[in-house]
Design a protein around this motif. Sequence first.
Motif, short mmCIF file in Angstrom:
data_model
loop_
_atom_site.label_atom_id
_atom_site.label_comp_id
_atom_site.label_asym_id
_atom_site.label_seq_id
_atom_site.Cartn_x
_atom_site.Cartn_y
_atom_site.Cartn_z
N ASP A 197 3.76 4.88 -17.73
CA ASP A 197 2.60 4.53 -18.54
C ASP A 197 2.73 3.10 -19.04
OD1 ASP A 197 4.44 4.57 -20.62
OD2 ASP A 197 3.85 6.57 -21.31
N ALA A 198 1.83 2.70 -19.92
CA ALA A 198 1.81 1.32 -20.40
C ALA A 198 3.08 0.94 -21.16
CB ALA A 198 0.59 1.10 -21.31
N SER A 199 3.76 1.93 -21.75
CA SER A 199 4.99 1.65 -22.50
C SER A 199 6.24 1.71 -21.63
CB SER A 199 5.13 2.64 -23.66
OG SER A 199 5.29 3.97 -23.16
N GLY A 200 6.06 2.01 -20.33
CA GLY A 200 7.19 2.07 -19.42
C GLY A 200 7.83 3.44 -19.30
N GLN A 201 7.26 4.46 -19.97
CA GLN A 201 7.81 5.81 -19.91
C GLN A 201 7.34 6.53 -18.63
OE1 GLN A 201 10.02 7.20 -22.23
NE2 GLN A 201 10.04 5.05 -22.89
N SER A 202 8.25 7.29 -18.02
CA SER A 202 7.92 8.02 -16.80
C SER A 202 6.79 9.01 -17.02
CB SER A 202 9.15 8.77 -16.29
OG SER A 202 8.81 9.67 -15.26
N LYS A 203 5.90 9.12 -16.03
CA LYS A 203 4.82 10.10 -16.07
C LYS A 203 5.22 11.42 -15.41
CE LYS A 203 0.95 6.84 -16.02
NZ LYS A 203 0.24 7.35 -17.20
N GLY A 204 6.48 11.48 -14.91
CA GLY A 204 6.97 12.72 -14.32
C GLY A 204 6.65 12.90 -12.85
N PHE A 205 6.20 11.83 -12.19
CA PHE A 205 6.00 11.91 -10.74
C PHE A 205 6.28 10.55 -10.12
CE2 PHE A 205 1.84 10.73 -12.41
CZ PHE A 205 1.39 9.76 -11.52
N GLY A 206 6.47 10.55 -8.81
CA GLY A 206 6.80 9.30 -8.13
C GLY A 206 6.55 9.38 -6.63
N PHE A 207 6.93 8.32 -5.93
CA PHE A 207 6.67 8.19 -4.51
C PHE A 207 7.89 7.61 -3.80
CE2 PHE A 207 3.09 7.23 -7.19
CZ PHE A 207 2.11 8.11 -6.75
N VAL A 208 8.08 8.03 -2.59
CA VAL A 208 9.13 7.45 -1.73
C VAL A 208 8.52 7.23 -0.36
CG1 VAL A 208 11.34 7.83 -0.57
CG2 VAL A 208 11.06 8.53 -2.95
N GLN A 209 8.78 6.06 0.21
CA GLN A 209 8.28 5.78 1.55
C GLN A 209 9.47 5.45 2.45
OE1 GLN A 209 5.63 2.42 1.99
NE2 GLN A 209 4.85 3.18 3.93
N TYR A 210 9.61 6.22 3.54
CA TYR A 210 10.65 5.99 4.55
C TYR A 210 10.08 5.17 5.70
CZ TYR A 210 13.38 9.67 2.22
OH TYR A 210 14.07 10.42 1.31
N ASN A 211 10.98 4.66 6.53
CA ASN A 211 10.50 3.88 7.68
C ASN A 211 10.07 4.76 8.84
OD1 ASN A 211 13.12 4.69 8.29
ND2 ASN A 211 13.50 2.91 9.60
N THR A 212 10.34 6.08 8.77
CA THR A 212 9.90 7.00 9.83
C THR A 212 9.39 8.30 9.22
OG1 THR A 212 12.05 8.09 10.11
CG2 THR A 212 11.67 6.08 11.40
N SER A 272 0.82 -1.20 0.00
CA SER A 272 0.00 0.00 0.00
C SER A 272 0.86 1.24 0.00
CB SER A 272 -0.89 -0.01 1.26
OG SER A 272 -1.56 1.22 1.37
N LEU A 273 0.36 2.31 -0.63
CA LEU A 273 1.06 3.60 -0.62
C LEU A 273 0.70 4.42 0.61
CD1 LEU A 273 0.79 4.64 -4.36
CD2 LEU A 273 2.86 4.08 -3.12
N ASN A 274 -0.29 3.99 1.38
CA ASN A 274 -0.65 4.69 2.60
C ASN A 274 0.28 4.25 3.72
OD1 ASN A 274 -2.97 6.03 1.54
ND2 ASN A 274 -3.94 4.02 1.48
N GLY A 275 0.45 5.10 4.74
CA GLY A 275 1.24 4.70 5.88
C GLY A 275 2.31 5.70 6.25
N VAL A 276 3.19 5.26 7.12
CA VAL A 276 4.23 6.12 7.68
C VAL A 276 5.26 6.50 6.63
CG1 VAL A 276 6.12 6.18 9.35
CG2 VAL A 276 3.95 5.12 9.97
N GLY A 277 5.72 7.76 6.67
CA GLY A 277 6.87 8.19 5.90
C GLY A 277 6.70 8.33 4.41
N ASN A 278 5.48 8.52 3.91
CA ASN A 278 5.25 8.63 2.48
C ASN A 278 5.39 10.07 1.99
OD1 ASN A 278 4.57 6.03 1.34
ND2 ASN A 278 2.81 6.07 2.71
N ILE A 279 6.10 10.25 0.87
CA ILE A 279 6.19 11.57 0.23
C ILE A 279 5.87 11.42 -1.25
CG2 ILE A 279 7.86 12.49 1.88
CD1 ILE A 279 10.04 12.05 -0.19
N PHE A 280 5.40 12.52 -1.84
CA PHE A 280 4.99 12.55 -3.24
C PHE A 280 5.89 13.54 -3.97
CE2 PHE A 280 2.11 14.41 -6.54
CZ PHE A 280 1.95 13.26 -7.29
N ILE A 281 6.47 13.13 -5.12
CA ILE A 281 7.41 13.97 -5.86
C ILE A 281 6.85 14.25 -7.25
CG2 ILE A 281 9.77 14.20 -6.71
CD1 ILE A 281 9.18 11.47 -4.26
N LYS A 282 6.73 15.52 -7.62
CA LYS A 282 6.23 15.92 -8.93
C LYS A 282 7.33 16.61 -9.74
CE LYS A 282 2.55 18.32 -9.05
NZ LYS A 282 1.39 19.22 -8.77
N ASN A 283 7.07 16.77 -11.04
CA ASN A 283 7.98 17.46 -11.97
C ASN A 283 9.32 16.75 -12.12
OD1 ASN A 283 5.99 19.45 -12.21
ND2 ASN A 283 6.87 20.65 -10.53
#
Length: 443
Positions: free
Chosen positions: A139-154, A100-111
């Motif tokens: 996307d379906a072809s494997g190309q970046s959509k320009g955003f991502g996620f990182v989840q830390y343990n704290t 899951s993307l929900n939970g402790v230490g989640n950040i959202f990165i754009k651009n």
Amino acid sequence: MEYFGWDYMFERWKDLWLTSLYVENLEENMSDEDLYDLFSETAYVVRTHICRDPSTYVSCGYGYVFFANNNDAEKALLKLNFVTFKGRSIRVMYYGQYLSLNGVGNIFIKNLDKSIDHKALHNIFSGYGLIVRSKVASDASGQSKGFGFVQYNTEESAHKAIEHMNGMVHNDTKVSVRPFSQRDCQSVKEIFVNVVVKKIPKCMTETELNTIFQKFGPTTSCVIKINDQGKSKRFGYVNFVNPKDAARSVKALNGKKFGYYKKWYVAKSKEKYDMALVIKRRLKSIAERSHGSNNLCVKKLDITINDEILKDFFSPYGTILLCKVMRDSSGVSKGSGFVTFSKPEEASKAIEAINREMNITKQVYVDLAIALTYASPEHQRTMLRENLYHRVEQLEPHSAAKITGMILEMDHDEVHHLLESHDSLKSKAKEAMDVLRTEQQLR
């Protein structure tokens, strides 16, 4: 059902997620032993498991590694994430937190610059704490959509990353970094290309179903699930090329009524059904020599299999001179056909391969029974765990490890019964999931 008590379950499983690793992007010919050898060089490994398609036994490209303690799991995660093994850059994360993307230490990165991939994103943010999961949306072809996620343990590590990285320039692009929110989660859920369709008219063909969905955009495959008699189960899957087309089809067709038939249920599917794989499953057949050493008689064919599909399936084994599906006077398949190869050796290769696949499941049962007879009590339990886990995973893939452990607390004879009866195992897995959901709500 004492062994499913909430107090016991909480104590039994509270640390499991931090002692188990999820590994993806594995080479398809990689075995459990290969995975064990790789991770055991770093720490003591209790068990490894590569997930496979139950029909073809082909690797799904991901698996699990179980350790005795948190420290060993963390050590393996830090050392082996993104290493290249058998030509693939593998990704490693904690099993529980990949769900899951929900939970402790989640950040959202754009651009994000389109050149930044999973590994680059991980390296950029690894200086602020232990990353348990990172991902660049594609996307379906494997190309970046320009955003991502990182989840830390704290949460502390997440705040530190936001403070230092928000507004920083990477590859000439100013990135935005902020806490992950439910809005972000909803955005991810809306990005899909795979659609499930239920309550399909029994008389509708895959071609007709695909024609309806192609009005919204190009599709890569379309399949209606069938039973052992070749009749429609009245549900199926459509895979689109573009997420926007998939979303539009769901909006337009969900609840739509065709004539006097029931309203369709159309929604995002959690699974991807590739037409080539579906055809291969339907081609499970019995092949035997007939009319000479170069010829094969193929029986128990699905009625959807035609000459071209049959030829494509057998062509990897050699040069095919003739290939024919037998049909009645109305053109309906009789469920059998024949294939003529140019050489006897090619026919032998084909018959060995196709019959081996047919007997895999049966042989697993035989091998297990024989092995249990001569194994020590400790090894018996290990073998039961391995076989039970594989079957539970097909029913509840995200909670297979938990449910397997719960069932293994039962009496030995009861476990054997569940291995022999799919319906009983399905019922027990559902019962276990109800317990786990209740436990989650009480936390």
